[in-house]
Design a protein around this motif. Sequence first.
Motif, PDB file in Angstrom:
ATOM      1  N   MET A   1    -100.478  48.202  11.451  1.00 51.94           N
ATOM      2  CA  MET A   1    -100.112  47.347  10.324  1.00 51.94           C
ATOM      3  C   MET A   1     -98.811  46.589  10.608  1.00 51.94           C
ATOM      4  O   MET A   1     -98.691  45.403  10.318  1.00 51.94           O
ATOM      5  CB  MET A   1     -99.971  48.187   9.049  1.00 51.94           C
ATOM      6  N   ARG A   2     -97.838  47.295  11.210  1.00 58.61           N
ATOM      7  CA  ARG A   2     -96.557  46.639  11.508  1.00 58.61           C
ATOM      8  C   ARG A   2     -96.745  45.530  12.542  1.00 58.61           C
ATOM      9  O   ARG A   2     -96.157  44.454  12.425  1.00 58.61           O
ATOM     10  CB  ARG A   2     -95.564  47.686  12.023  1.00 58.61           C
ATOM     11  N   ARG A   3     -97.599  45.829  13.550  1.00 63.26           N
ATOM     12  CA  ARG A   3     -97.847  44.803  14.569  1.00 63.26           C
ATOM     13  C   ARG A   3     -98.545  43.600  13.957  1.00 63.26           C
ATOM     14  O   ARG A   3     -98.252  42.452  14.311  1.00 63.26           O
ATOM     15  CB  ARG A   3     -98.687  45.412  15.690  1.00 63.26           C
ATOM     16  N   LEU A   4     -99.473  43.857  13.037  1.00 66.19           N
ATOM     17  CA  LEU A   4    -100.177  42.755  12.378  1.00 66.19           C
ATOM     18  C   LEU A   4     -99.213  41.892  11.578  1.00 66.19           C
ATOM     19  O   LEU A   4     -99.302  40.658  11.589  1.00 66.19           O
ATOM     20  CB  LEU A   4    -101.264  43.326  11.469  1.00 66.19           C
ATOM     21  N   ARG A   5     -98.266  42.523  10.905  1.00 70.19           N
ATOM     22  CA  ARG A   5     -97.271  41.764  10.155  1.00 70.19           C
ATOM     23  C   ARG A   5     -96.393  40.934  11.090  1.00 70.19           C
ATOM     24  O   ARG A   5     -96.035  39.792  10.763  1.00 70.19           O
ATOM     25  CB  ARG A   5     -96.407  42.730   9.342  1.00 70.19           C
ATOM     26  N   THR A   6     -96.048  41.529  12.243  1.00 68.46           N
ATOM     27  CA  THR A   6     -95.225  40.790  13.209  1.00 68.46           C
ATOM     28  C   THR A   6     -95.949  39.553  13.714  1.00 68.46           C
ATOM     29  O   THR A   6     -95.390  38.454  13.779  1.00 68.46           O
ATOM     30  CB  THR A   6     -94.857  41.694  14.397  1.00 68.46           C
ATOM     31  N   TYR A   7     -97.244  39.734  14.059  1.00 67.36           N
ATOM     32  CA  TYR A   7     -98.028  38.595  14.530  1.00 67.36           C
ATOM     33  C   TYR A   7     -98.169  37.534  13.442  1.00 67.36           C
ATOM     34  O   TYR A   7     -98.105  36.333  13.717  1.00 67.36           O
ATOM     35  CB  TYR A   7     -99.413  39.063  14.975  1.00 67.36           C
ATOM     36  N   GLY A   8     -98.363  37.966  12.200  1.00 63.85           N
ATOM     37  CA  GLY A   8     -98.471  37.012  11.102  1.00 63.85           C
ATOM     38  C   GLY A   8     -97.185  36.250  10.880  1.00 63.85           C
ATOM     39  O   GLY A   8     -97.204  35.049  10.605  1.00 63.85           O
ATOM     40  N   ALA A  12     -96.837  32.240  11.397  1.00 59.28           N
ATOM     41  CA  ALA A  12     -96.383  31.373  10.304  1.00 59.28           C
ATOM     42  C   ALA A  12     -95.323  30.394  10.782  1.00 59.28           C
ATOM     43  O   ALA A  12     -95.305  29.227  10.371  1.00 59.28           O
ATOM     44  CB  ALA A  12     -95.846  32.231   9.159  1.00 59.28           C
ATOM     45  N   PHE A  13     -94.433  30.834  11.676  1.00 52.31           N
ATOM     46  CA  PHE A  13     -93.394  29.953  12.199  1.00 52.31           C
ATOM     47  C   PHE A  13     -93.960  28.943  13.195  1.00 52.31           C
ATOM     48  O   PHE A  13     -93.464  27.823  13.307  1.00 52.31           O
ATOM     49  CB  PHE A  13     -92.292  30.780  12.867  1.00 52.31           C
ATOM     50  N   VAL A  16     -96.565  25.192  11.850  1.00 49.73           N
ATOM     51  CA  VAL A  16     -96.133  23.812  11.624  1.00 49.73           C
ATOM     52  C   VAL A  16     -95.872  23.076  12.943  1.00 49.73           C
ATOM     53  O   VAL A  16     -96.374  21.953  13.139  1.00 49.73           O
ATOM     54  CB  VAL A  16     -94.887  23.776  10.718  1.00 49.73           C
ATOM     55  N   PRO A  17     -95.098  23.648  13.907  1.00 53.95           N
ATOM     56  CA  PRO A  17     -94.932  22.954  15.195  1.00 53.95           C
ATOM     57  C   PRO A  17     -96.254  22.705  15.900  1.00 53.95           C
ATOM     58  O   PRO A  17     -96.444  21.646  16.519  1.00 53.95           O
ATOM     59  CB  PRO A  17     -94.042  23.909  15.995  1.00 53.95           C
ATOM     60  N   PHE A  18     -97.174  23.665  15.811  1.00 59.28           N
ATOM     61  CA  PHE A  18     -98.475  23.501  16.472  1.00 59.28           C
ATOM     62  C   PHE A  18     -99.246  22.339  15.860  1.00 59.28           C
ATOM     63  O   PHE A  18     -99.844  21.521  16.576  1.00 59.28           O
ATOM     64  CB  PHE A  18     -99.278  24.795  16.362  1.00 59.28           C
TER      65      PHE A  18
END
Length: 304
Positions: A1-8, A12-13, A16-18
């Motif tokens: 769950m923590r890794r999933l939050r990190t990836y999310g 998210a950051f 927009v650049p992408f």
Amino acid sequence: MRRLRTYGFVAAFLAVPFVLYTVFVISPYIQAFQISLTSWNGYSSVVSYVGLDNFVRLLRDEVFWRALRNHGVMLVTLPLVTIAIALFLSFLLNLGGGPGGSGVRGLWGSRFYRVVFFFPQVLAVAVVGVLFQAIYRPDEVGVLNGVLARLGIEPVGWLIEPSLALWSVIAVMVWQGVGFYVVLFSAGMAAIPKDYFEAAALDGAGRLRLFFSITLPLLRDTVQVGWIYLGIAALDGFALIQVLVGNKGEPDGATTILPITIYNNAFSYGKVGYASAMGVALFFLTVTFAVLTLRTTRRERVEL
């Protein structure tokens, strides 16, 4: 769950650049590839697909091959001369003072000289072009010809002689670009442990030995990056040549390059499809140059 939050969080950051990169960089490339397969004139609503006819036409276009020859000269000359001068100046500024009381040192006033060398880099290309128009004037009012006149030498047509025009443009590009690479190579030299130079100096190594046996091998990756940047610059040059000699490749096609030819076909002759085909060819030339440079200069990384 923590890794999933990190990836999310990271996604998210990056979202927009992408999206911006896709819209303003990837999308125009894709459109250029599409337009290169048409005979579109740039304003008509009717688009006729011609397949690879534009690329076949390129192979028969004398102007295209003349531009490639000019780019070939620039690809060899611009990186070689700029990097050679920048390495020489960087070495003098950082290590040219030889061994001193606190180790190997640079020349006196090196910080001031870095600013002086970098100054042309902050000038707009249009300003540089106008400046060198005055320097290269073909009469005695020109700066260079004024000096030659005082020496009893006839004025030289720096930008109107076919044998000199391209070399004169390259000289301006070298003058403007050297300062950036002096700073780049100086940063690379600053990362090399001074112990290496001090130990070599104690063993009696002179400046040439310090440069070729220590400095240059450890700056190889930095020089590689500089070579790629300068190669890309040699495949561009549009703004400077546009200001210095115009967009007709004068004199006698001596300064014809692909970006100028693309501009002429798209905006002067209304051949946007053909111009896009040239743009696609220039894109693949640039990518091929970068890949070949990276592969031919690849080596084991030196750990400091």
